[in-house]
Design a protein around this motif. Structure first.
Motif, PDB file in Angstrom:
ATOM      1  N   GLY A   1       3.868  -2.137  -4.954  1.00 62.40           N
ATOM      2  CA  GLY A   1       2.870  -1.330  -5.035  1.00 62.40           C
ATOM      3  C   GLY A   1       3.081  -0.262  -6.022  1.00 62.40           C
ATOM      4  O   GLY A   1       2.149   0.343  -6.500  1.00 62.40           O
ATOM      5  N   ALA A   2       4.355   0.393  -6.073  1.00 62.60           N
ATOM      6  CA  ALA A   2       4.512   1.455  -7.160  1.00 62.60           C
ATOM      7  C   ALA A   2       4.063   0.924  -8.381  1.00 62.60           C
ATOM      8  O   ALA A   2       3.515   1.751  -9.417  1.00 62.60           O
ATOM      9  CB  ALA A   2       5.852   1.691  -7.139  1.00 62.60           C
ATOM     10  N   LEU A   3       4.512  -0.334  -8.948  1.00 64.75           N
ATOM     11  CA  LEU A   3       4.184  -0.978 -10.088  1.00 64.75           C
ATOM     12  C   LEU A   3       2.705  -1.130 -10.372  1.00 64.75           C
ATOM     13  O   LEU A   3       2.083  -0.779 -11.387  1.00 64.75           O
ATOM     14  CB  LEU A   3       4.808  -2.269 -10.314  1.00 64.75           C
ATOM     15  N   ALA A   4       2.081  -1.376  -9.272  1.00 68.03           N
ATOM     16  CA  ALA A   4       0.491  -1.432  -9.283  1.00 68.03           C
ATOM     17  C   ALA A   4      -0.081  -0.181  -9.675  1.00 68.03           C
ATOM     18  O   ALA A   4      -1.172  -0.046 -10.311  1.00 68.03           O
ATOM     19  CB  ALA A   4       0.031  -2.161  -7.943  1.00 68.03           C
ATOM     20  N   TYR A   5       0.412   0.879  -8.957  1.00 68.45           N
ATOM     21  CA  TYR A   5      -0.217   2.181  -9.365  1.00 68.45           C
ATOM     22  C   TYR A   5       0.056   2.325 -10.801  1.00 68.45           C
ATOM     23  O   TYR A   5      -0.808   2.981 -11.480  1.00 68.45           O
ATOM     24  CB  TYR A   5       0.711   3.113  -8.469  1.00 68.45           C
ATOM     25  N   TYR A   6       0.966   1.987 -11.352  1.00 68.73           N
ATOM     26  CA  TYR A   6       1.488   2.481 -13.044  1.00 68.73           C
ATOM     27  C   TYR A   6       0.527   1.609 -13.752  1.00 68.73           C
ATOM     28  O   TYR A   6       0.013   2.162 -14.661  1.00 68.73           O
ATOM     29  CB  TYR A   6       2.938   2.441 -13.379  1.00 68.73           C
TER      30      TYR A   6
ATOM     31  N   LEU B   1       0.816  -1.177  -0.067  1.00 71.42           N
ATOM     32  CA  LEU B   1       0.123  -0.009   0.075  1.00 71.42           C
ATOM     33  C   LEU B   1       1.120   1.300  -0.068  1.00 71.42           C
ATOM     34  O   LEU B   1       0.651   2.151  -0.765  1.00 71.42           O
ATOM     35  CB  LEU B   1      -0.824   0.069   1.259  1.00 71.42           C
ATOM     36  N   SER B   2       1.953   1.020   0.780  1.00 69.04           N
ATOM     37  CA  SER B   2       2.892   2.290   0.738  1.00 69.04           C
ATOM     38  C   SER B   2       3.504   2.606  -0.540  1.00 69.04           C
ATOM     39  O   SER B   2       3.499   3.718  -0.917  1.00 69.04           O
ATOM     40  CB  SER B   2       3.966   2.065   1.991  1.00 69.04           C
ATOM     41  N   GLY B   3       4.080   1.485  -1.146  1.00 68.36           N
ATOM     42  CA  GLY B   3       4.502   1.762  -2.502  1.00 68.36           C
ATOM     43  C   GLY B   3       3.574   2.460  -3.528  1.00 68.36           C
ATOM     44  O   GLY B   3       3.772   3.403  -4.267  1.00 68.36           O
ATOM     45  N   TYR B   4       2.402   1.953  -3.193  1.00 64.69           N
ATOM     46  CA  TYR B   4       1.064   2.556  -4.361  1.00 64.69           C
ATOM     47  C   TYR B   4       0.990   3.931  -3.980  1.00 64.69           C
ATOM     48  O   TYR B   4       0.995   4.700  -4.908  1.00 64.69           O
ATOM     49  CB  TYR B   4       0.101   1.628  -4.273  1.00 64.69           C
TER      50      TYR B   4
END
Length: 364
Positions: free
Chosen positions: A211-216, A63-66
């Motif tokens: 999480g960052a990848l999930a956002y993109y 969640l934090s990465g997102y």
């Protein structure tokens, strides 16, 4: 500019505060078991929820990465925003609560140590290297090299140390054009840093990056482009948690198990949640309210639980059903965290401004 839909934001709030409560359940179960010589009879349901505390921390990382990626990109689009601003935002996010959690831990441990012998038991609380432990936690490096440099009765702060390192690593990659003239310098420095912080922290950084990848992926709408019910997403998350983390049907070591589970979480976050059942919509304000201080719940709960158990277990808590004592301990942690929220997360902007002023005065 990509923005989170109200339904998606609502779902993220729900998952965040439920994950915080699951961690509290886990430590309530652990400490009542320790002080009582084992989990009390009739404790199975509460203990089962608490057994997923580790999985809840993995949920926090993803969640934090997102959310950090989303917030950073959103601020860049809105105006002039660089690494310095990013660092102040991330610093204030961590330290608005971390410093207060350290102070609360020291105060409760000092008082508890005068009353209960439990505070002098090395099996429960570290008795060595107090100054080193304090410095490590103040600097936010209590998780360095995969260790958990526990400060007194607050073992939960290890993941906060992980988060702080991940914020710095991600910021170096994200703002590499501003920080370095050559594009390859940032990945090289981050790679070297991953080697220095140890394989375990490095492994969980990739969990965070999921999480960052999930956002993109969600922004590009490549993976899915159809309505998904938040009930279905939550149910899938719970089933994956039970099978992968709790039951370990794949027979994997802990870190690999966490990576697989993180992949499931990231995939779910990339979905376009459009349908929210009426119950979810009606509880939107409650979820937002709870999510506001979920970090405070996490950071403060263990010293509070330990303090109350060490002082009251043999008397008060033994006189009532175990499920009631568990609910009461959880409620006390939530109420105290909410009260302290007004001095911590709610004051985050003020702490950011103080840090900004201090940085300017030293000429940075």
């Amino acid at each position: 500019m990509h923005s989170l839909s109200p339904n998606k934001s609502d779902f993220l709030n729900l998952v965040r505060w439920i994950a915080a409560l699951v961690v509290v359940f886990g430590h309530v179960d652990m400490y009542l078991g320790l002080f009582g010589g084992g989990s009390p009879e009739g404790w199975a349901a509460f203990g089962y929820l608490g057994s997923h505390a580790h999985a809840a921390v993995i949920v926090f990382f993803v969640l934090s990465g997102y959310v950090v990626t989303y917030a950073t990109e959103r601020k860049i689009v809105k105006g002039d925003y660089g690494f310095r601003d990013y660092f102040l935002d991330r610093w204030s996010r961590i330290y608005s609560v971390l410093l207060a959690a350290i102070v609360v831990t020291l105060i409760l441990d000092f008082i508890g140590g005068k009353i209960s012998s439990a505070y002098h038991d090395p099996a429960l609380i570290p008795q060595d290297g107090f100054v080193l432990r304090l410095i490590a936690n103040v600097l936010g490096v209590q998780g360095i090299w995969g260790y958990r440099i526990q400060l007194g009765s607050n073992p939960a702060l290890w993941s906060v140390g992980y988060e702080f390192i991940y914020y710095l690593l991600f910021g170096g990659l994200f703002f590499s054009k501003q920080l370095f003239r050559r594009r390859w310098v940032a990945p090289l420095i981050v790679t070297l840093a991953l080697g220095l912080i140890g394989w375990k922290m490095a492994a969980y950084f990739f969990v965070w990056l999921m999480g960052a990848l999930a956002y993109y992926v969600s922004r590009a709408r490549i993976l899915v482009n159809y309505p998904v019910s938040s009930w279905l997403v939550l149910l899938t998350l719970l089933v994956a948690n039970h099978l992968i983390i709790f039951s370990n049907i794949l027979g994997l070591p802990e870190v690999l198990r966490d990576v697989v589970f993180a992949g499931v979480i990231a995939s779910l976050l990339s979905l376009d949640v459009k349908y929210v059942p009426p119950f979810f919509r009606q509880g939107r304000r409650v979820k937002s309210y709870m999510a506001d201080f979920s970090y405070s719940i996490y950071a403060f709960h263990t010293p509070i639980i330990f303090f109350l158990c060490s002082l009251l277990f043999n008397g008060f808590f033994k006189s009532i059903p175990p499920i009631i004592s568990g609910v009461m301990l959880t409620a006390v942690c939530v109420l105290i965290a909410r009260g302290l929220f007004h001095l911590t997360e709610a004051r985050r902007l003020a702490y950011r401004q103080l840090a900004d002023l201090a940085i300017r005065r030293v000429g940075l």
